[in-house]
Design a protein around this motif. Structure first.
Motif, PDB file in Angstrom:
ATOM      1  N   LEU A  14     -43.973 -31.609  64.077  1.00  0.00           N
ATOM      2  CA  LEU A  14     -44.285 -30.555  65.309  1.00  0.00           C
ATOM      3  C   LEU A  14     -45.052 -31.311  66.085  1.00  0.00           C
ATOM      4  O   LEU A  14     -46.685 -31.039  65.101  1.00  0.00           O
ATOM      5  CB  LEU A  14     -43.919 -29.455  64.694  1.00  0.00           C
ATOM      6  N   PRO A  15     -45.153 -31.263  67.360  1.00  0.00           N
ATOM      7  CA  PRO A  15     -46.642 -31.124  67.818  1.00  0.00           C
ATOM      8  C   PRO A  15     -47.611 -29.490  68.054  1.00  0.00           C
ATOM      9  O   PRO A  15     -46.999 -28.416  67.757  1.00  0.00           O
ATOM     10  CB  PRO A  15     -46.437 -31.157  69.420  1.00  0.00           C
ATOM     11  N   SER A  20     -42.949 -20.428  63.572  1.00  0.00           N
ATOM     12  CA  SER A  20     -41.717 -20.408  63.622  1.00  0.00           C
ATOM     13  C   SER A  20     -41.586 -18.768  62.936  1.00  0.00           C
ATOM     14  O   SER A  20     -42.787 -18.904  62.426  1.00  0.00           O
ATOM     15  CB  SER A  20     -41.193 -21.057  62.843  1.00  0.00           C
ATOM     16  N   ARG A  21     -40.273 -18.138  63.551  1.00  0.00           N
ATOM     17  CA  ARG A  21     -40.141 -16.758  62.168  1.00  0.00           C
ATOM     18  C   ARG A  21     -38.956 -17.352  61.334  1.00  0.00           C
ATOM     19  O   ARG A  21     -37.652 -17.701  62.112  1.00  0.00           O
ATOM     20  CB  ARG A  21     -40.226 -15.720  64.396  1.00  0.00           C
ATOM     21  N   GLN A  22     -39.001 -16.129  60.473  1.00  0.00           N
ATOM     22  CA  GLN A  22     -37.481 -16.674  59.517  1.00  0.00           C
ATOM     23  C   GLN A  22     -36.914 -14.443  59.728  1.00  0.00           C
ATOM     24  O   GLN A  22     -38.286 -13.977  58.951  1.00  0.00           O
ATOM     25  CB  GLN A  22     -38.288 -17.170  58.752  1.00  0.00           C
ATOM     26  N   MET A  23     -35.835 -14.332  59.690  1.00  0.00           N
ATOM     27  CA  MET A  23     -35.860 -13.139  59.305  1.00  0.00           C
ATOM     28  C   MET A  23     -35.799 -13.495  57.717  1.00  0.00           C
ATOM     29  O   MET A  23     -34.885 -14.770  57.532  1.00  0.00           O
ATOM     30  CB  MET A  23     -34.688 -12.361  59.538  1.00  0.00           C
ATOM     31  N   LEU A  24     -35.588 -12.728  56.750  1.00  0.00           N
ATOM     32  CA  LEU A  24     -35.952 -12.752  54.493  1.00  0.00           C
ATOM     33  C   LEU A  24     -35.003 -11.514  54.501  1.00  0.00           C
ATOM     34  O   LEU A  24     -35.710  -9.933  55.383  1.00  0.00           O
ATOM     35  CB  LEU A  24     -36.888 -13.056  53.626  1.00  0.00           C
ATOM     36  N   SER A  73     -43.670 -14.566  60.234  1.00  0.00           N
ATOM     37  CA  SER A  73     -44.274 -15.373  61.295  1.00  0.00           C
ATOM     38  C   SER A  73     -45.122 -16.500  60.378  1.00  0.00           C
ATOM     39  O   SER A  73     -45.959 -16.049  59.528  1.00  0.00           O
ATOM     40  CB  SER A  73     -45.291 -14.795  62.056  1.00  0.00           C
ATOM     41  N   VAL A  74     -45.254 -17.600  60.783  1.00  0.00           N
ATOM     42  CA  VAL A  74     -46.024 -19.253  59.876  1.00  0.00           C
ATOM     43  C   VAL A  74     -46.079 -19.625  61.771  1.00  0.00           C
ATOM     44  O   VAL A  74     -45.338 -19.787  62.458  1.00  0.00           O
ATOM     45  CB  VAL A  74     -45.113 -19.841  59.219  1.00  0.00           C
ATOM     46  N   ARG A  75     -47.900 -19.544  61.782  1.00  0.00           N
ATOM     47  CA  ARG A  75     -47.806 -20.370  62.723  1.00  0.00           C
ATOM     48  C   ARG A  75     -49.753 -21.638  62.638  1.00  0.00           C
ATOM     49  O   ARG A  75     -50.416 -21.194  60.969  1.00  0.00           O
ATOM     50  CB  ARG A  75     -48.626 -19.084  63.953  1.00  0.00           C
ATOM     51  N   LEU A  82     -53.542 -22.226  59.238  1.00  0.00           N
ATOM     52  CA  LEU A  82     -52.345 -21.647  59.065  1.00  0.00           C
ATOM     53  C   LEU A  82     -53.213 -20.375  59.058  1.00  0.00           C
ATOM     54  O   LEU A  82     -53.785 -20.018  58.272  1.00  0.00           O
ATOM     55  CB  LEU A  82     -52.003 -22.784  57.504  1.00  0.00           C
ATOM     56  N   THR A  83     -51.395 -19.998  59.695  1.00  0.00           N
ATOM     57  CA  THR A  83     -51.845 -17.914  59.678  1.00  0.00           C
ATOM     58  C   THR A  83     -50.488 -17.888  59.753  1.00  0.00           C
ATOM     59  O   THR A  83     -49.137 -18.180  59.757  1.00  0.00           O
ATOM     60  CB  THR A  83     -51.638 -18.034  60.895  1.00  0.00           C
TER      61      THR A  83
END
Length: 94
Positions: A14-15, A20-24, A73-75, A82-83
């Motif tokens: 990915l550029p 990305s956000r993910q619901m768990l 949330s991963v950035r 990485l956050t």
């Protein structure tokens, strides 16, 4: 994931920056915390990837399995930083 598999949050190539956000959700009745293990790699198997960290969301409310939601949330910044943040959706607690 059970069985040693991993769930992809960000696809390779990915550029940057990318987010990305993910619901768990909880998987057991009365689950008080959710542990998220983060890996870097292209394989679908954790053993073939590099473990980069663990994140624990604690003090979850007492509820039946699947009733407590956590947003992950991963950035990744352009420089590769990485956050990762996770919060319970009802309380907003991180």
């Amino acid at each position: 994931m059970a069985g040693g598999g991993v769930h992809r949050i960000l696809e390779a190539g990915l550029p940057l920056p990318a987010e990305s956000r993910q619901m768990l959700s909880t998987s057991r009745d009365g689950q008080s915390r959710l542990r998220i293990v983060l890996y870097l790699g292209d394989s679908q198997w954790a053993a073939e990837c590099v473990r980069v960290g663990d994140l624990v969301v604690g003090e979850l409310r007492d509820a039946a399995a699947g009733e407590v939601d956590v947003e992950l949330s991963v950035r990744i910044e352009s420089a590769g930083r990485l956050t990762v943040c996770a919060s319970e959706t009802d309380s907003g607690r991180e």
